[in-house]
Scaffold this motif. Structure first.
Motif, PDB file in Angstrom:
ATOM      1  N   ALA A   1      16.894   7.581  53.951  1.00 14.10           N
ATOM      2  CA  ALA A   1      17.572   6.179  53.886  1.00 14.10           C
ATOM      3  C   ALA A   1      17.694   5.992  52.388  1.00 14.10           C
ATOM      4  CB  ALA A   1      17.320   5.051  54.783  1.00 14.10           C
ATOM      5  N   THR A   2      19.040   5.785  51.860  1.00  6.28           N
ATOM      6  CA  THR A   2      19.159   5.240  50.448  1.00  6.28           C
ATOM      7  C   THR A   2      19.585   3.848  50.176  1.00  6.28           C
ATOM      8  OG1 THR A   2      19.140   7.569  49.629  1.00  6.28           O
ATOM      9  CG2 THR A   2      19.996   5.857  48.086  1.00  6.28           C
ATOM     10  N   LEU A   3      19.007   2.899  49.604  1.00  6.74           N
ATOM     11  CA  LEU A   3      19.612   1.627  49.445  1.00  6.74           C
ATOM     12  C   LEU A   3      20.430   1.566  48.145  1.00  6.74           C
ATOM     13  CD1 LEU A   3      16.857  -0.978  50.669  1.00  6.74           C
ATOM     14  CD2 LEU A   3      18.937  -0.253  51.662  1.00  6.74           C
ATOM     15  N   VAL A   4      21.501   1.158  47.929  1.00 12.05           N
ATOM     16  CA  VAL A   4      22.021   1.160  46.824  1.00 12.05           C
ATOM     17  C   VAL A   4      22.746  -0.290  46.694  1.00 12.05           C
ATOM     18  CG1 VAL A   4      22.383   3.531  46.304  1.00 12.05           C
ATOM     19  CG2 VAL A   4      24.092   2.211  47.610  1.00 12.05           C
ATOM     20  N   GLY A   5      23.093  -0.670  45.456  1.00  7.60           N
ATOM     21  CA  GLY A   5      23.714  -1.971  45.356  1.00  7.60           C
ATOM     22  C   GLY A   5      25.305  -1.919  45.304  1.00  7.60           C
ATOM     23  N   ASP A   6      25.880  -2.668  44.627  1.00  5.08           N
ATOM     24  CA  ASP A   6      27.505  -2.701  44.895  1.00  5.08           C
ATOM     25  C   ASP A   6      28.264  -1.902  43.837  1.00  5.08           C
ATOM     26  OD1 ASP A   6      27.524  -4.401  47.128  1.00  5.08           O
ATOM     27  OD2 ASP A   6      27.084  -6.080  46.064  1.00  5.08           O
ATOM     28  N   ARG A   7      27.595  -1.484  42.734  1.00  8.04           N
ATOM     29  CA  ARG A   7      28.339  -0.374  41.635  1.00  8.04           C
ATOM     30  C   ARG A   7      28.855   0.663  42.325  1.00  8.04           C
ATOM     31  NH1 ARG A   7      24.400   0.263  36.719  1.00  8.04           N
ATOM     32  NH2 ARG A   7      26.269   1.530  36.186  1.00  8.04           N
ATOM     33  N   GLN A   8      30.091   0.707  42.104  1.00  2.57           N
ATOM     34  CA  GLN A   8      30.690   2.135  42.409  1.00  2.57           C
ATOM     35  C   GLN A   8      30.084   3.420  42.054  1.00  2.57           C
ATOM     36  OE1 GLN A   8      35.154   2.211  42.493  1.00  2.57           O
ATOM     37  NE2 GLN A   8      35.080   4.240  42.415  1.00  2.57           N
ATOM     38  N   THR A   9      29.548   3.410  40.929  1.00  2.40           N
ATOM     39  CA  THR A   9      28.871   4.569  40.386  1.00  2.40           C
ATOM     40  C   THR A   9      27.877   4.723  41.194  1.00  2.40           C
ATOM     41  OG1 THR A   9      28.120   3.328  38.485  1.00  2.40           O
ATOM     42  CG2 THR A   9      30.264   4.662  38.343  1.00  2.40           C
ATOM     43  N   ASP A  10      26.961   3.916  41.516  1.00  2.00           N
ATOM     44  CA  ASP A  10      25.792   4.193  42.359  1.00  2.00           C
ATOM     45  C   ASP A  10      25.856   4.539  43.753  1.00  2.00           C
ATOM     46  OD1 ASP A  10      24.341   3.356  40.045  1.00  2.00           O
ATOM     47  OD2 ASP A  10      24.087   1.064  40.828  1.00  2.00           O
ATOM     48  N   ILE A  11      27.175   3.897  44.289  1.00  2.00           N
ATOM     49  CA  ILE A  11      27.340   4.531  45.615  1.00  2.00           C
ATOM     50  C   ILE A  11      27.745   5.857  45.444  1.00  2.00           C
ATOM     51  CG2 ILE A  11      28.884   4.164  47.392  1.00  2.00           C
ATOM     52  CD1 ILE A  11      29.074   1.075  46.657  1.00  2.00           C
ATOM     53  N   GLU A  12      28.645   6.379  44.317  1.00  4.07           N
ATOM     54  CA  GLU A  12      29.301   7.727  44.094  1.00  4.07           C
ATOM     55  C   GLU A  12      27.889   8.593  44.139  1.00  4.07           C
ATOM     56  OE1 GLU A  12      31.781   8.113  41.037  1.00  4.07           O
ATOM     57  OE2 GLU A  12      33.088   6.357  41.927  1.00  4.07           O
ATOM     58  N   ASP A  13      26.781   8.114  43.752  1.00  4.90           N
ATOM     59  CA  ASP A  13      25.940   9.137  43.140  1.00  4.90           C
ATOM     60  C   ASP A  13      24.909   9.221  44.415  1.00  4.90           C
ATOM     61  OD1 ASP A  13      26.507   9.410  40.623  1.00  4.90           O
ATOM     62  OD2 ASP A  13      24.872   7.859  39.855  1.00  4.90           O
ATOM     63  N   ALA A  14      24.864   8.065  45.258  1.00  4.70           N
ATOM     64  CA  ALA A  14      24.021   8.378  46.418  1.00  4.70           C
ATOM     65  C   ALA A  14      24.894   9.227  47.534  1.00  4.70           C
ATOM     66  CB  ALA A  14      23.808   6.918  47.172  1.00  4.70           C
ATOM     67  N   LEU A  15      26.295   9.141  47.654  1.00  6.81           N
ATOM     68  CA  LEU A  15      26.980  10.017  48.630  1.00  6.81           C
ATOM     69  C   LEU A  15      26.772  11.280  48.245  1.00  6.81           C
ATOM     70  CD1 LEU A  15      30.189   7.429  49.212  1.00  6.81           C
ATOM     71  CD2 LEU A  15      28.339   7.969  50.767  1.00  6.81           C
ATOM     72  N   ARG A  16      27.107  11.497  46.706  1.00  7.54           N
ATOM     73  CA  ARG A  16      27.224  12.883  46.406  1.00  7.54           C
ATOM     74  C   ARG A  16      25.787  13.719  46.695  1.00  7.54           C
ATOM     75  NH1 ARG A  16      28.831  11.563  41.635  1.00  7.54           N
ATOM     76  NH2 ARG A  16      30.983  11.713  42.208  1.00  7.54           N
ATOM     77  N   GLY A  17      24.694  12.920  46.492  1.00  7.74           N
ATOM     78  CA  GLY A  17      23.609  13.615  46.524  1.00  7.74           C
ATOM     79  C   GLY A  17      23.100  13.878  47.977  1.00  7.74           C
ATOM     80  N   ALA A  18      23.438  12.986  48.749  1.00  6.27           N
ATOM     81  CA  ALA A  18      23.177  12.898  50.190  1.00  6.27           C
ATOM     82  C   ALA A  18      24.049  14.251  51.020  1.00  6.27           C
ATOM     83  CB  ALA A  18      23.531  11.750  51.162  1.00  6.27           C
ATOM     84  N   LEU A  19      25.326  14.423  50.581  1.00  4.71           N
ATOM     85  CA  LEU A  19      26.297  15.581  50.847  1.00  4.71           C
ATOM     86  C   LEU A  19      25.684  16.757  50.550  1.00  4.71           C
ATOM     87  CD1 LEU A  19      29.569  13.602  50.715  1.00  4.71           C
ATOM     88  CD2 LEU A  19      28.494  14.567  52.685  1.00  4.71           C
ATOM     89  N   GLN A  20      25.022  16.800  49.258  1.00  4.46           N
ATOM     90  CA  GLN A  20      24.486  18.117  48.953  1.00  4.46           C
ATOM     91  C   GLN A  20      23.272  18.646  49.875  1.00  4.46           C
ATOM     92  OE1 GLN A  20      23.552  17.465  44.838  1.00  4.46           O
ATOM     93  NE2 GLN A  20      25.794  17.710  44.247  1.00  4.46           N
ATOM     94  N   ARG A  21      22.646  17.691  50.469  1.00  9.55           N
ATOM     95  CA  ARG A  21      21.394  17.964  51.090  1.00  9.55           C
ATOM     96  C   ARG A  21      21.564  18.141  52.819  1.00  9.55           C
ATOM     97  NH1 ARG A  21      19.420  13.830  47.459  1.00  9.55           N
ATOM     98  NH2 ARG A  21      19.919  12.191  49.076  1.00  9.55           N
ATOM     99  N   VAL A  22      22.593  17.169  53.272  1.00  4.74           N
ATOM    100  CA  VAL A  22      22.446  17.222  54.556  1.00  4.74           C
ATOM    101  C   VAL A  22      23.682  17.410  55.321  1.00  4.74           C
ATOM    102  CG1 VAL A  22      20.418  15.540  54.723  1.00  4.74           C
ATOM    103  CG2 VAL A  22      22.906  14.702  54.718  1.00  4.74           C
ATOM    104  N   ASP A  23      23.914  17.770  56.584  1.00  2.00           N
ATOM    105  CA  ASP A  23      25.289  17.806  57.256  1.00  2.00           C
ATOM    106  C   ASP A  23      25.856  16.525  57.651  1.00  2.00           C
ATOM    107  OD1 ASP A  23      24.224  20.550  58.066  1.00  2.00           O
ATOM    108  OD2 ASP A  23      22.589  19.343  58.935  1.00  2.00           O
ATOM    109  N   ILE A  24      25.346  15.395  57.667  1.00  2.00           N
ATOM    110  CA  ILE A  24      26.050  14.201  58.092  1.00  2.00           C
ATOM    111  C   ILE A  24      25.609  12.930  57.184  1.00  2.00           C
ATOM    112  CG2 ILE A  24      26.654  12.394  59.763  1.00  2.00           C
ATOM    113  CD1 ILE A  24      25.633  14.531  61.890  1.00  2.00           C
ATOM    114  N   VAL A  25      26.319  12.258  56.533  1.00  3.30           N
ATOM    115  CA  VAL A  25      26.133  11.017  55.894  1.00  3.30           C
ATOM    116  C   VAL A  25      26.694   9.954  56.511  1.00  3.30           C
ATOM    117  CG1 VAL A  25      25.995   9.980  53.640  1.00  3.30           C
ATOM    118  CG2 VAL A  25      25.972  12.249  53.611  1.00  3.30           C
TER     119      VAL A  25
END
Length: 413
Positions: free
Chosen positions: A42-66
């Protein structure tokens, strides 16, 4: 059978700056586990769009479901849908049925829908829209390259309802057959985390995962196993539980989620017996825990906070000579307090606690953290003496736990 990998991305500045404690991970893990899905990260991120993008991109590279929560509202800091569009490389398009639903929803309450609320009807092209039955922010789900990105609102009530009614059915429908997951958690008291680990680390649990959660004053042991079906997974957990039992023995409070006071209440109700409590250093904490249990009026009679010597004498009939000879913080006074409470309340059982919670009041003979307790019941009296480290609050919590646990152990012996 496939073991599907899943991660959470939890967005919101309030989760990072102390305004709100995250409960999303726990809520979602509990909802997803029964359908064979476990949360790997579980990754906690703030409201900055680039931070959310980085978290989503990294998770989608690792797993089947985000599964991403938060940031789907109408305000300027709700940027999750924009981050999703960037990461998934899909344009945002307005969904006319959702606009109509929002207009109808606002009209139902006699309010005009603001222009910024139309943002909540914007979704990545081709997304499955997940209705929100408890708020104004629908969720959505997108499949890309065999992986799923699912987005849900952040308010806990909205998230939990959507997870149960929309997300779980979606995943059950689209995912391949997967391993069933079984888990059980043992609430224990009497061990430190390191002490318990030292005793259990030599056990071969096979592919059953053992996790520790320090929830002072308790240590929670969680056993998790995957199997071809629920029965196979549950059998693995049962085998691991059997291996643990000789070590944890009666330190296990429950393995079904019940609290210590709930376990006590169940046993007293079964016996048709009652409890009364006399407290000094714990200041009513034990009585509060007991009366927090629904239906406790069936077994809990009364409690008294006898903080001063005068109160102990007047309310509990503790002899003044006993206080003079041994002091208020003593084994003898604790037993007299319990006996006096049992006599005056006509209860089957009476607990008493007296001690020095600090930070002042200690001495060389009785340092801060010294606590004496007593339990008086049908078979006579038991007393105990502890010294708990830590601040005033910690001493009081551990003293209350120790007293209640002594009653539990006596009842089950």
């Amino acid at each position: 059978m496939v073991r599907v990998r899943l991660e959470l991305v939890l967005t919101g500045g309030e989760l990072l700056d102390g305004r709100r404690v995250d409960t999303h991970a726990q809520r979602l893990a509990n909802i997803l586990r029964p359908v064979g899905l476990s949360v790997g990260r579980a990754t906690l991120v703030g409201d900055r769009q680039t931070d959310i993008e980085d978290a989503l991109r990294g998770a989608l590279q690792r797993v089947d479901i985000v599964l991403c929560t938060g940031g789907l509202g109408p305000t300027i800091d709700d940027r999750t849908r924009d981050a999703a569009a960037v990461v998934l490389d899909l344009p945002l398009v307005e969904d006319a049925p959702t606009v109509a639903w929002l207009q109808e929803l606002f009209g139902r309450f006699g309010r005009e829908m603001k222009s910024n609320n139309r943002r909540q009807a914007m979704f990545p092209q081709g997304a499955r829209i997940l209705p929100n039955q408890a708020g104004t922010a629908p969720g959505f789900a997108v499949e890309k390259s065999g992986k799923w990105a699912i987005f849900a609102p952040g308010p806990p009530a909205e998230l939990e309802l959507m997870a149960r009614e929309q997300i779980v059915p979606l995943l059950e429908d689209v995912l391949p057959p997967r391993q069933a997951i079984a888990t059980t958690s043992l609430r224990t008291f009497g061990f430190t985390e390191s002490g318990l680990d030292k005793r259990l680390r030599e056990i071969d649990f096979g592919d059953v995962e053992l996790a520790y959660t320090a929830s002072a004053p308790e240590i929670i042991l969680t056993l998790t196993a995957a199997g071809a079906d629920a029965q196979a997974a549950e059998a693995k957990v049962a085998d691991a539980r059997h291996l643990i039992q000789p070590i944890v023995a009666d330190a296990v409070i429950s393995d079904d989620g019940r609290t210590l006071e709930e376990v006590i209440g169940t046993e007293l109700t079964r016996r048709g017996q009652t409890l009364a409590i006399a407290e000094s250093c714990t200041g009513g904490l034990i009585a509060m825990r007991c009366t927090d249990v629904p239906g406790s009026s069936e077994w809990f009679l009364q409690g008294a906070v006898t903080y001063s010597n005068e109160a102990k004498i007047q309310r509990l009939d503790v002899a003044a000579a006993l206080l003079e000879e041994h002091g208020a913080v003593s084994r003898e006074v604790a037993e007299a307090m319990a006996a006096g409470m049992r006599q005056s309340s006509q209860s089957d059982w009476a607990l008493a606690v007296t001690g020095i919670a600090g930070p002042t009041g200690g001495s060389a003979a009785k340092p801060v953290g010294t606590v004496f307790g007593a339990l008086v019941g049908p078979a006579g009296a038991e007393t105990w003496h502890d010294r708990f480290p830590g601040d005033r609050g910690r001493v009081r919590r551990f003293a209350a736990q120790r007293a209640l646990d002594q009653l539990r152990r006596t009842l089950i012996s």
